[in-house]
Design a protein around this motif. Structure first.
Motif, PDB file in Angstrom:
ATOM      1  N   ALA A 158       0.848  -1.191   0.000  1.00 58.18           N
ATOM      2  CA  ALA A 158       0.000   0.000   0.000  1.00 58.18           C
ATOM      3  C   ALA A 158       0.882   1.240   0.000  1.00 58.18           C
ATOM      4  O   ALA A 158       2.082   1.168   0.270  1.00 58.18           O
ATOM      5  N   HIS A 159       0.289   2.363  -0.322  1.00 57.47           N
ATOM      6  CA  HIS A 159       1.041   3.608  -0.252  1.00 57.47           C
ATOM      7  C   HIS A 159       1.391   3.912   1.198  1.00 57.47           C
ATOM      8  O   HIS A 159       2.484   4.363   1.498  1.00 57.47           O
ATOM      9  N   HIS A 160       0.436   3.665   2.099  1.00 49.37           N
ATOM     10  CA  HIS A 160       0.674   3.999   3.500  1.00 49.37           C
ATOM     11  C   HIS A 160       0.422   2.785   4.396  1.00 49.37           C
ATOM     12  O   HIS A 160      -0.409   1.954   4.095  1.00 49.37           O
ATOM     13  N   ARG A 161       1.129   2.726   5.494  1.00 46.28           N
ATOM     14  CA  ARG A 161       1.121   1.518   6.307  1.00 46.28           C
ATOM     15  C   ARG A 161      -0.210   1.255   6.994  1.00 46.28           C
ATOM     16  O   ARG A 161      -0.558   0.110   7.260  1.00 46.28           O
ATOM     17  N   ASP A 162      -0.923   2.322   7.304  1.00 49.87           N
ATOM     18  CA  ASP A 162      -2.197   2.166   7.983  1.00 49.87           C
ATOM     19  C   ASP A 162      -3.129   1.226   7.217  1.00 49.87           C
ATOM     20  O   ASP A 162      -3.663   0.258   7.771  1.00 49.87           O
ATOM     21  N   ALA A 163      -3.297   1.506   5.940  1.00 51.15           N
ATOM     22  CA  ALA A 163      -4.171   0.682   5.099  1.00 51.15           C
ATOM     23  C   ALA A 163      -3.620  -0.735   4.973  1.00 51.15           C
ATOM     24  O   ALA A 163      -4.384  -1.712   4.969  1.00 51.15           O
ATOM     25  N   ALA A 164      -2.293  -0.854   4.884  1.00 58.86           N
ATOM     26  CA  ALA A 164      -1.694  -2.181   4.728  1.00 58.86           C
ATOM     27  C   ALA A 164      -1.979  -3.058   5.954  1.00 58.86           C
ATOM     28  O   ALA A 164      -2.362  -4.220   5.817  1.00 58.86           O
ATOM     29  N   PHE A 165      -1.815  -2.489   7.146  1.00 55.09           N
ATOM     30  CA  PHE A 165      -2.111  -3.249   8.367  1.00 55.09           C
ATOM     31  C   PHE A 165      -3.593  -3.648   8.427  1.00 55.09           C
ATOM     32  O   PHE A 165      -3.925  -4.795   8.699  1.00 55.09           O
ATOM     33  N   SER A 166      -4.470  -2.686   8.179  1.00 58.07           N
ATOM     34  CA  SER A 166      -5.908  -2.966   8.294  1.00 58.07           C
ATOM     35  C   SER A 166      -6.343  -4.031   7.297  1.00 58.07           C
ATOM     36  O   SER A 166      -7.107  -4.938   7.635  1.00 58.07           O
ATOM     37  N   ALA A 167      -5.863  -3.913   6.074  1.00 59.10           N
ATOM     38  CA  ALA A 167      -6.284  -4.863   5.045  1.00 59.10           C
ATOM     39  C   ALA A 167      -5.736  -6.257   5.343  1.00 59.10           C
ATOM     40  O   ALA A 167      -6.449  -7.257   5.180  1.00 59.10           O
ATOM     41  N   CYS A 168      -4.507  -6.338   5.802  1.00 51.87           N
ATOM     42  CA  CYS A 168      -3.902  -7.643   6.090  1.00 51.87           C
ATOM     43  C   CYS A 168      -4.687  -8.346   7.197  1.00 51.87           C
ATOM     44  O   CYS A 168      -4.999  -9.534   7.104  1.00 51.87           O
ATOM     45  N   ARG A 169      -5.044  -7.574   8.209  1.00 52.95           N
ATOM     46  CA  ARG A 169      -5.822  -8.111   9.311  1.00 52.95           C
ATOM     47  C   ARG A 169      -7.199  -8.569   8.849  1.00 52.95           C
ATOM     48  O   ARG A 169      -7.679  -9.648   9.216  1.00 52.95           O
ATOM     49  N   TYR A 170      -7.826  -7.742   8.037  1.00 53.76           N
ATOM     50  CA  TYR A 170      -9.149  -8.081   7.504  1.00 53.76           C
ATOM     51  C   TYR A 170      -9.087  -9.411   6.735  1.00 53.76           C
ATOM     52  O   TYR A 170      -9.902 -10.301   6.928  1.00 53.76           O
ATOM     53  N   ILE A 171      -8.082  -9.522   5.866  1.00 53.32           N
ATOM     54  CA  ILE A 171      -7.986 -10.710   5.010  1.00 53.32           C
ATOM     55  C   ILE A 171      -7.815 -11.982   5.840  1.00 53.32           C
ATOM     56  O   ILE A 171      -8.559 -12.946   5.661  1.00 53.32           O
ATOM     57  N   ILE A 172      -6.873 -11.990   6.773  1.00 48.90           N
ATOM     58  CA  ILE A 172      -6.663 -13.240   7.511  1.00 48.90           C
ATOM     59  C   ILE A 172      -7.881 -13.575   8.382  1.00 48.90           C
ATOM     60  O   ILE A 172      -8.292 -14.740   8.470  1.00 48.90           O
ATOM     61  N   ASP A 173      -8.504 -12.555   8.969  1.00 52.60           N
ATOM     62  CA  ASP A 173      -9.696 -12.818   9.786  1.00 52.60           C
ATOM     63  C   ASP A 173     -10.828 -13.427   8.953  1.00 52.60           C
ATOM     64  O   ASP A 173     -11.462 -14.404   9.363  1.00 52.60           O
ATOM     65  N   GLU A 174     -11.075 -12.864   7.782  1.00 55.93           N
ATOM     66  CA  GLU A 174     -12.179 -13.349   6.946  1.00 55.93           C
ATOM     67  C   GLU A 174     -11.863 -14.716   6.337  1.00 55.93           C
ATOM     68  O   GLU A 174     -12.750 -15.567   6.238  1.00 55.93           O
ATOM     69  N   ILE A 175     -10.606 -14.903   5.926  1.00 56.01           N
ATOM     70  CA  ILE A 175     -10.204 -16.211   5.387  1.00 56.01           C
ATOM     71  C   ILE A 175     -10.495 -17.301   6.420  1.00 56.01           C
ATOM     72  O   ILE A 175     -11.066 -18.350   6.106  1.00 56.01           O
ATOM     73  N   LYS A 176     -10.123 -17.021   7.662  1.00 50.11           N
ATOM     74  CA  LYS A 176     -10.309 -18.014   8.717  1.00 50.11           C
ATOM     75  C   LYS A 176     -11.784 -18.299   8.994  1.00 50.11           C
ATOM     76  O   LYS A 176     -12.139 -19.382   9.429  1.00 50.11           O
ATOM     77  N   LEU A 177     -12.613 -17.305   8.764  1.00 53.06           N
ATOM     78  CA  LEU A 177     -14.047 -17.468   9.027  1.00 53.06           C
ATOM     79  C   LEU A 177     -14.795 -18.122   7.876  1.00 53.06           C
ATOM     80  O   LEU A 177     -15.729 -18.876   8.078  1.00 53.06           O
ATOM     81  N   ARG A 178     -14.399 -17.766   6.665  1.00 57.72           N
ATOM     82  CA  ARG A 178     -15.278 -18.038   5.523  1.00 57.72           C
ATOM     83  C   ARG A 178     -14.799 -19.075   4.522  1.00 57.72           C
ATOM     84  O   ARG A 178     -15.605 -19.639   3.781  1.00 57.72           O
ATOM     85  N   VAL A 179     -13.486 -19.266   4.424  1.00 60.47           N
ATOM     86  CA  VAL A 179     -13.004 -20.163   3.371  1.00 60.47           C
ATOM     87  C   VAL A 179     -13.072 -21.609   3.862  1.00 60.47           C
ATOM     88  O   VAL A 179     -12.611 -21.923   4.957  1.00 60.47           O
ATOM     89  N   PRO A 180     -13.696 -22.482   3.067  1.00 61.54           N
ATOM     90  CA  PRO A 180     -13.877 -23.883   3.502  1.00 61.54           C
ATOM     91  C   PRO A 180     -12.564 -24.669   3.510  1.00 61.54           C
ATOM     92  O   PRO A 180     -12.189 -25.281   2.520  1.00 61.54           O
TER      93      PRO A 180
END
Lengths: 141, 79, 141, 79
Positions: C98-120
């Motif tokens: 990402a251009h800035h770290r804030d978005a990179a941290f938030s998106a990375c966290r979002y992805i791993i959390d959702e993957i763990k919840l939703r991907v079979p």
């Protein structure tokens, strides 16, 4: 592993990651700061990092120790580049291993935020138009 | 008269034209020392500059002692 | 780069990181899930990941697309291991630039959390005492 | 009577002793199909199980059509 280091040579993220591996840990978060080809709309061609290393190592180590104390993490480390950096070069690497990802994310974020605020490192940007300037994290976002 | 070791970084190094200097001074405080060197080297205003004495962030009104190591810390930009 | 993939072979974080490099980006955050040698107090000797890949790729890609939409990030990717994993093996890799770290941290966290919840994907733990069991992220922390 | 393709994962695969099966059934809904197979293979209670029809999470009361691909989704554990 819990070290803050400066390196005048190209950083080697694969080896830092390797040093952090721990079979008791389930999660690892790392942050990398890369040299961007622009600052706002201004094309950047290279940068220079200068550090007050003696104090920087002390302050950087303090940040890592705080992270170990405040979050349930096992390993924390940070390596910061100095000298002349080209576009795409790795400027800083932060790695955190932990039993659970929540602590790893929080600690990694804490470390990079505090390093940027507190460790005496300065950055000079060299622009495509031949100009250059020392910038700081209070102006930058 | 005391003697302190001053190390310069970033734009201050460019203004001073050197990396370090042993300064003989009558300055009592870090702020007075900065002001003396600012006159000599046309340093920028003290602004958001900080100061480290013997590698610890210190107050600008800290009294200097003979042999102190002094570094002026412009706003940082790591990471 | 914005891909969700499964891999039956050892993951190769250095190459995923390389694929993510982008000279317009100033920050990169990655998360790695490692196979731990224990679950609570029970010694684990290896694991097995089974995925419903056809649907998993679709759902995983959806998570990445959501991250691209919700955060100001440039590249997102996630690779999940399947098959038999040894202690210390990399189970999942998530990388965000990402251009800035804030978005990179938030998106990375979002992805791993959702993957763990939703991907079979299912995990079977094999314990030192010879026992084994399918576990899930609702029981686990 | 319809025919659906069922694929089994995790503990369901172990209970069924197979990875997939073409099932001829009178079940109207995914829930009825689960219950039929649960009887046959001693599957665990439906509990927090979910169901995907043609690779989309679906309602247990969704009506099945001939040729549907059905997968029962036990609580997941990726990452």
């Amino acid at each position: 592993m819990s070290d803050f280091l400066f390196s005048h040579d190209l950083l080697d993220p694969a080896s830092y990651r390797q040093a952090q591996t721990d079979s008791a840990c389930g999660g690892f978060v790392c942050f990398e700061g890369w040299v961007r080809n622009h600052n706002d709309d201004r094309p950047v061609i290279r940068l220079e990092y200068q550090a007050y290393e003696k104090m920087g190592i002390r302050e950087g180590q303090r940040v890592l120790d705080e992270a170990l104390e405040q979050f349930e993490v096992s390993g924390v480390s940070c390596i910061h580049r100095t000298g002349t950096l080209e576009i795409g070069d790795l400027a800083v690497w932060v790695g955190v291993s932990a039993h659970h990802r929540d602590a790893a994310f929080s600690a990694c974020r804490y470390i990079i935020d505090e390093i940027k605020l507190r460790v005496p490192i300065w950055k000079k940007e060299h622009y495509a138009d031949g100009d250059s300037g020392w910038i700081n994290n209070e102006q930058a976002k | 008269m005391i003697s302190v070791d001053v190390e310069f970084f970033a734009m201050l190094r460019e203004h001073a034209g050197r990396e370090r200097e042993k300064v003989e001074t009558n300055a009592d405080t870090a702020a007075e020392l900065y002001s003396e060197l600012a006159d000599r080297y046309a340093f920028p205003d003290i602004g958001r500059m900080k100061v480290a004495i013997n590698q610890e962030f210190s107050d600008w009104e800290s009294r200097l002692s003979d042999g102190d190591s002094v570094v002026f810390i412009p706003p940082v930009a790591g990471g």
